[in-house]
Design a protein around this motif. Structure first.
Motif, short mmCIF file in Angstrom:
data_model
loop_
_atom_site.label_atom_id
_atom_site.label_comp_id
_atom_site.label_asym_id
_atom_site.label_seq_id
_atom_site.Cartn_x
_atom_site.Cartn_y
_atom_site.Cartn_z
N GLY A 1 53.55 -65.71 15.47
CA GLY A 1 52.99 -65.25 14.21
C GLY A 1 52.50 -63.82 14.27
N GLY A 2 51.92 -63.38 13.17
CA GLY A 2 51.40 -62.02 13.08
C GLY A 2 52.17 -61.19 12.08
N ALA A 3 51.65 -59.98 11.86
CA ALA A 3 52.20 -59.11 10.82
C ALA A 3 53.49 -58.44 11.30
CB ALA A 3 51.18 -58.05 10.44
N GLY A 4 54.34 -58.11 10.35
CA GLY A 4 55.51 -57.27 10.62
C GLY A 4 56.66 -58.01 11.26
N MET A 5 57.67 -57.25 11.62
CA MET A 5 58.91 -57.78 12.16
C MET A 5 59.15 -57.20 13.55
SD MET A 5 60.07 -59.80 9.82
CE MET A 5 61.83 -59.97 9.57
N VAL A 6 59.96 -57.92 14.33
CA VAL A 6 60.28 -57.51 15.70
C VAL A 6 61.79 -57.29 15.78
CG1 VAL A 6 60.30 -58.28 18.12
CG2 VAL A 6 58.31 -58.75 16.65
N MET A 7 62.21 -56.31 16.55
CA MET A 7 63.66 -56.06 16.68
C MET A 7 64.30 -57.10 17.59
SD MET A 7 64.09 -51.96 16.46
CE MET A 7 65.39 -51.87 15.24
N LYS A 8 65.40 -57.68 17.11
CA LYS A 8 66.10 -58.74 17.84
C LYS A 8 66.71 -58.19 19.13
CE LYS A 8 68.94 -61.19 15.24
NZ LYS A 8 68.42 -62.51 15.65
N ASP B 1 66.25 -57.25 12.77
CA ASP B 1 64.85 -57.68 12.97
C ASP B 1 64.66 -59.13 12.58
OD1 ASP B 1 65.28 -57.21 10.25
OD2 ASP B 1 63.23 -56.57 9.90
N ASP B 2 63.54 -59.69 13.03
CA ASP B 2 63.20 -61.08 12.71
C ASP B 2 61.69 -61.24 12.85
OD1 ASP B 2 63.40 -63.81 12.13
OD2 ASP B 2 65.10 -64.13 13.50
N THR B 3 61.17 -62.39 12.44
CA THR B 3 59.71 -62.61 12.49
C THR B 3 59.25 -62.84 13.93
OG1 THR B 3 60.14 -64.97 12.11
CG2 THR B 3 59.64 -63.62 10.17
N PRO B 4 58.00 -62.46 14.24
CA PRO B 4 57.51 -62.61 15.61
C PRO B 4 57.17 -64.06 15.98
CG PRO B 4 55.82 -61.62 14.22
CD PRO B 4 57.04 -61.78 13.36
N TYR B 5 57.63 -64.50 17.15
CA TYR B 5 57.13 -65.77 17.72
C TYR B 5 55.62 -65.62 17.89
CZ TYR B 5 61.50 -68.10 19.01
OH TYR B 5 62.69 -68.77 18.99
N CYS C 1 65.30 -46.11 20.46
CA CYS C 1 64.29 -45.83 19.44
C CYS C 1 64.09 -47.05 18.57
CB CYS C 1 64.72 -44.65 18.59
SG CYS C 1 65.15 -43.18 19.56
N GLY C 2 62.97 -47.74 18.76
CA GLY C 2 62.66 -48.93 17.97
C GLY C 2 61.98 -48.56 16.67
N ARG C 3 61.87 -49.55 15.81
CA ARG C 3 61.16 -49.47 14.51
C ARG C 3 60.31 -50.72 14.39
NH1 ARG C 3 61.13 -45.30 10.56
NH2 ARG C 3 61.62 -43.71 12.08
N TYR C 4 59.71 -50.93 13.23
CA TYR C 4 58.88 -52.12 12.96
C TYR C 4 57.82 -52.26 14.04
CZ TYR C 4 63.29 -52.75 10.46
OH TYR C 4 64.40 -52.54 9.71
N GLU C 5 57.58 -53.48 14.54
CA GLU C 5 56.52 -53.69 15.54
C GLU C 5 57.06 -53.52 16.95
OE1 GLU C 5 53.42 -53.97 14.33
OE2 GLU C 5 54.44 -53.84 12.39
N ASP D 1 61.94 -56.71 21.00
CA ASP D 1 61.71 -57.93 21.80
C ASP D 1 61.55 -57.54 23.28
OD1 ASP D 1 62.46 -60.27 23.52
OD2 ASP D 1 62.82 -61.27 21.59
N ALA D 2 60.44 -57.97 23.90
CA ALA D 2 60.05 -57.51 25.24
C ALA D 2 61.09 -57.85 26.31
CB ALA D 2 58.70 -58.12 25.61
N ARG D 3 61.97 -58.83 26.04
CA ARG D 3 62.97 -59.19 27.04
C ARG D 3 64.00 -58.09 27.27
NH1 ARG D 3 64.36 -64.90 24.36
NH2 ARG D 3 63.99 -63.55 22.54
#
Ligand code: JDN
Length: 229
Positions: A55-62, A49-53, A111-115, A118-120
């Motif tokens: 901004g915003g809360a939580g983490m996004v899966m790489k 995971d990493d921080t969202p481009y 199966c994702g977690r966090y927020e 990544d939409a790509r």
């Protein structure tokens, strides 16, 4: 049917060893492989995971571990694969989708977690030659990740595969019921329990009357369920 589930918590899928799905796996009707997403990372911390481009809360899966895990999973399967990404923003799963997926040979659950992922990743596999992409939610509530949602789908789908259910009459009986109509109430021995009696008609042996009573009870139940919504 061959099923792969990719997750950072592959242990969730130990539940597939139980009961009817477990037996279907033992008898080779279903092949199931849980895949640990972290095996497709290359750093010491196995970062997924990493921080969202923006901004915003939580983490996004790489995207990179997902791309490698899905490519590797595609190599376990032959031909066209239905790739199911669990997301609260997806199309709501229902019995019609269960029937459709039960006809398919190859399913991969992401199966994702966090927020979320990544939409790509979805964009990439939407255009993949061997993939039919589905973004699916199991209902209008939020879970911590897609694992439990994938288990729900796996149970609803695999029980429709011929040979998975011991008594296929129960499938027939369900398909006779219209969608949205719940089934009739059921009873077993004893005939009286805590002062409550089993309806007399069910002990009558009159199959015509029993069938009519069950139809009318099913209707009554589904009407009062709709009223309570
Ligand atoms: O269907 B869900 O509520 C759901 C939640 C999350 C997910 C996938 C599905 N990934 C991260 C949260």
């Amino acid at each position: 049917m061959k099923i792969t589930a990719i997750s950072i918590f592959p242990e969730y899928f130990a539940a597939t060893k139980l009961s009817l799905i477990g037996k279907a796996i033992d008898s080779k009707l279903i092949e199931f492989a849980p895949i640990d997403l972290r095996e497709f990372t290359h750093d010491n911390h196995k970062t997924v995971d990493d921080t969202p481009y923006g901004g915003g809360a939580g983490m996004v899966m790489k995207p990179e571990p997902w791309g490698e895990a899905i490519d590797s999973s595609l190599n376990r399967h032959d031909g066209i694969v239905d790739l199911i990404i669990l997301t609260p923003a997806g199309r709501t799963f229902n019995q019609e989708l269960a029937n459709k997926f039960a006809q398919r040979e190859n399913l991969i659950f992401a199966c994702g977690r966090y927020e979320g992922i990544d939409a790509r990743v979805a964009d990439f596999y939407r255009g993949h030659q061997r993939v039919r992409l589905h973004e699916i939610s199991i209902g209008n509530y939020v879970l911590n990740g897609g694992e439990v949602a994938a288990l729900v789908m796996i149970e609803a789908i695999t029980r429709l595969i011929p040979g998975v259910i011991g008594n296929p009459d129960s499938l027939l009986e369900e398909s006779h019921n219209e969608i949205g109509e719940v089934e009739y109430p059921v009873y077993t021995k004893p005939a009286e329990w805590r002062g409550l009696q089993v309806p007399e008609v069910l002990k009558s042996g009159n199959h015509g009357e029993i069938s009519n009573w069950r139809r009318s009870e099913a209707k009554r139940r589904s009407n009062s369920l709709r009223e309570s919504e």
